[in-house]
Design a protein around this motif. Structure first.
Motif, PDB file in Angstrom:
ATOM      1  N   ASP A 267       0.871  -1.173   0.000  1.00 49.64           N
ATOM      2  CA  ASP A 267       0.000   0.000   0.000  1.00 49.64           C
ATOM      3  C   ASP A 267       0.908   1.223   0.000  1.00 49.64           C
ATOM      4  N   PRO A 268       1.019   1.955  -1.111  1.00 47.97           N
ATOM      5  CA  PRO A 268       2.015   3.028  -1.192  1.00 47.97           C
ATOM      6  C   PRO A 268       1.743   4.183  -0.237  1.00 47.97           C
ATOM      7  N   ALA A 269       0.483   4.528  -0.024  1.00 51.97           N
ATOM      8  CA  ALA A 269       0.167   5.640   0.868  1.00 51.97           C
ATOM      9  C   ALA A 269       0.515   5.289   2.307  1.00 51.97           C
ATOM     10  N   LEU A 270       0.162   4.076   2.721  1.00 54.34           N
ATOM     11  CA  LEU A 270       0.471   3.648   4.087  1.00 54.34           C
ATOM     12  C   LEU A 270       1.979   3.564   4.284  1.00 54.34           C
ATOM     13  N   ILE A 300       5.575   4.595  -7.532  1.00 53.19           N
ATOM     14  CA  ILE A 300       6.441   5.720  -7.217  1.00 53.19           C
ATOM     15  C   ILE A 300       5.680   7.042  -7.154  1.00 53.19           C
ATOM     16  N   GLU A 301       4.743   7.247  -8.048  1.00 55.13           N
ATOM     17  CA  GLU A 301       4.024   8.524  -8.087  1.00 55.13           C
ATOM     18  C   GLU A 301       3.175   8.712  -6.834  1.00 55.13           C
ATOM     19  N   GLU A 302       2.381   7.688  -6.487  1.00 52.16           N
ATOM     20  CA  GLU A 302       1.515   7.807  -5.311  1.00 52.16           C
ATOM     21  C   GLU A 302       2.334   7.864  -4.025  1.00 52.16           C
ATOM     22  N   PHE A 303       3.391   7.043  -3.944  1.00 56.18           N
ATOM     23  CA  PHE A 303       4.243   7.053  -2.761  1.00 56.18           C
ATOM     24  C   PHE A 303       4.866   8.423  -2.569  1.00 56.18           C
ATOM     25  N   THR A 304       5.423   8.984  -3.637  1.00 57.84           N
ATOM     26  CA  THR A 304       6.092  10.282  -3.533  1.00 57.84           C
ATOM     27  C   THR A 304       5.120  11.369  -3.117  1.00 57.84           C
TER      28      THR A 304
END
Length: 482
Positions: A267-270, A300-304
């Protein structure tokens, strides 16, 4: 005694007495949030250091002979005093080191619990009886190694000293500890709790001084039996070499450059929120701080975006101010290092997604910084940043991410995020780190060991293993009868 700023004047503690250095020399203490000189720390002479070592030898004889139940009771009393005084000790720490008051007070409360844990665990440091030939009693005994010389840094002014003091005293050893000259009053406050709890004179000795002079004098002193150090790899190498030349064992908890691998199924946001919270704790001045963020290209986009959002939500300011979540860096050296690493990354093509600058105000404040498009040869990817800089780089294949994570000579901490049990097990098996967290970026706990390998040192602190360095194993063969 306090200074005009309400800051307690630091003193050394040798042979049960608070004292100045023999020649009266001092060094200034600076509040990193204001750049104001708030006090002066006394510096030890060679004679002071010899006196501390000799006091530790005398204290060791008393302390090791004391019944363990009585020793444990004294240590629990000291822990209770630390807990009782946590708010005031925390405030002192914030003034001299910079971290937020909440972080500082929490650190003090945690070290009290660490002392309780070590004290109780020492009562379970059993030897054993080995079956042998008739008429022979074969046993293994665990005994305290003797007086310890310990050296600790400024980033955890309570945590680092207490790790050494609590393990040494719980094992039955005495100690001479050189705390940081930049954060001396916190160490003094902790030692005062041991004094008030009834620890005999000479068991705990606290000194300050020119680091190389103090370490060389203490390590070479004939009564010192163990060298324990937390700090940088270069200094650790020097101290380990000095200890080795004296045939003395050493415990080395050194630097790191912890990778974070965010796998394709995470889960990139978490992952971003949890990683950012760990990154900016203590302004990134943590040897286990996540410092290289390897994120699958699909995330990468959502995580960043989420990481930048978290960085921009950090409230930077004086640690004593209400609402502050990240204080200043501890000194001008760290601030200059942040500027140098950011400038180097940008010169090699990186983009500053947020931060990347010193704040325009007094104090050593640097904005929480996120870098993207970081070149593989950027210094921030190979040199431990020890500050609030987060370089984010994409990967396509997990094999490549693991190779990148393991490419540096460090092996302290690593982190991974995945929803797959199989992938998690692969991270556990293949990441070269002494401390690994999956789906979180948690810190040290008293009941489990912490430590690294490769250039990040050797030996363990915490857990049952935390007493090993402070104990020697003696084999005893007793022929019964005439």
């Amino acid at each position: 005694m306090t200074t005009d700023h309400g800051y307690p004047a630091p003193r050394m503690y040798i042979a049960g007495e608070w004292c100045e250095g023999g020649h009266g020399a001092t060094a200034p203490i600076v509040n990193p949030a204001t750049e104001e000189v708030i006090g002066a720390v006394p510096l030890a002479t060679p004679a002071d250091l010899d006196r501390a070592a000799e006091a530790a030898e005398a204290g060791f004889r008393v302390w090791r002979a004391m019944p363990i139940a009585r020793r444990t009771g004294i240590l629990h009393a000291a822990a209770d005093l630390v807990t009782e005084h946590a708010p005031e000790i925390g405030r002192v720490m914030t003034v001299e080191q910079g971290k937020s008051l909440a972080e500082a007070t929490g650190e003090v409360r945690r070290v009290a619990d660490a002392l309780r844990w070590h004290a109780d665990d020492a009562r379970r440091s059993y030897g054993r009886v080995i079956p042998s030939a008739p008429g022979t009693l074969l046993t293994v005994r665990r005994e305290p190694i003797g007086p310890v010389a310990a050296f600790v840094p400024w980033n955890f002014p309570a945590g680092s000293p207490m790790r050494k003091i609590s393990a040494a005293l719980s094992a039955g050893c005495s100690i001479v500890i050189k705390a940081s000259e930049e954060t001396p009053a916190t160490a003094c406050a902790l030692v005062r709790c041991f004094e008030q709890a009834g620890v005999p004179a000479g068991v705990v000795n606290l000194v300050f001084g020119e680091p190389a002079e103090v370490s060389s004098r203490l390590i070479a002193h004939p009564v010192i039996r163990l060298v324990a150090f937390t700090g940088s790899v270069p200094v650790g190498r020097l101290l380990a070499s000095d200890a080795g030349s004296e045939m003395k064992p050493s415990l080395m908890e050194l630097g790191g450059h912890a990778p974070v691998i965010v796998c394709a199924d995470a889960d990139p946001a978490l992952a971003a929120r949890r990683a950012a919270a760990a990154k900016f704790a203590n302004a990134g001045q943590v040897c286990t701080s996540p410092s290289r963020f390897l994120v699958h290209e699909s995330l990468i986009e959502e995580f960043t975006a989420e990481f930048v959002k978290a960085a921009e939500a950090v409230v930077v300011g004086d640690g004593l101010a209400e609402g502050t979540t990240m204080g200043p860096l501890a000194n001008e050296r760290r601030l200059a290092a942040m500027e140098r690493l950011t400038a180097d990354a940008v010169a090699r093509g990186a983009t500053v997604a947020t931060g990347g600058r010193r704040l325009d105000r007094p104090g050593y404040f640097y904005a929480p910084t996120v870098l993207t498009g970081v070149s593989a040869d950027a210094l921030v990817l190979t040199e431990e940043p020890f500050g609030p800089i987060a370089p984010i780089i994409p990967f396509t294949d997990l094999d490549d991410a693991l190779a990148t994570a393991n490419a540096l000579p460090y092996g302290l901490a690593a982190y991974g995020f995945t929803e797959s049990a199989a992938t998690a097990e692969r991270l556990v098996n293949e990441l070269q780190a002494g401390i690994l967290s999956v789906n979180h970026c948690g810190g040290s706990v008293h009941e489990a060991p912490s430590g690294g390998f490769k250039d990040s040192g050797y030996g363990r602190e915490g857990g049952p293993e935390g007493l090993d360095a402070y104990l020697v194993t003696k084999r005893v063969s007793h022929l019964l009868g005439s």
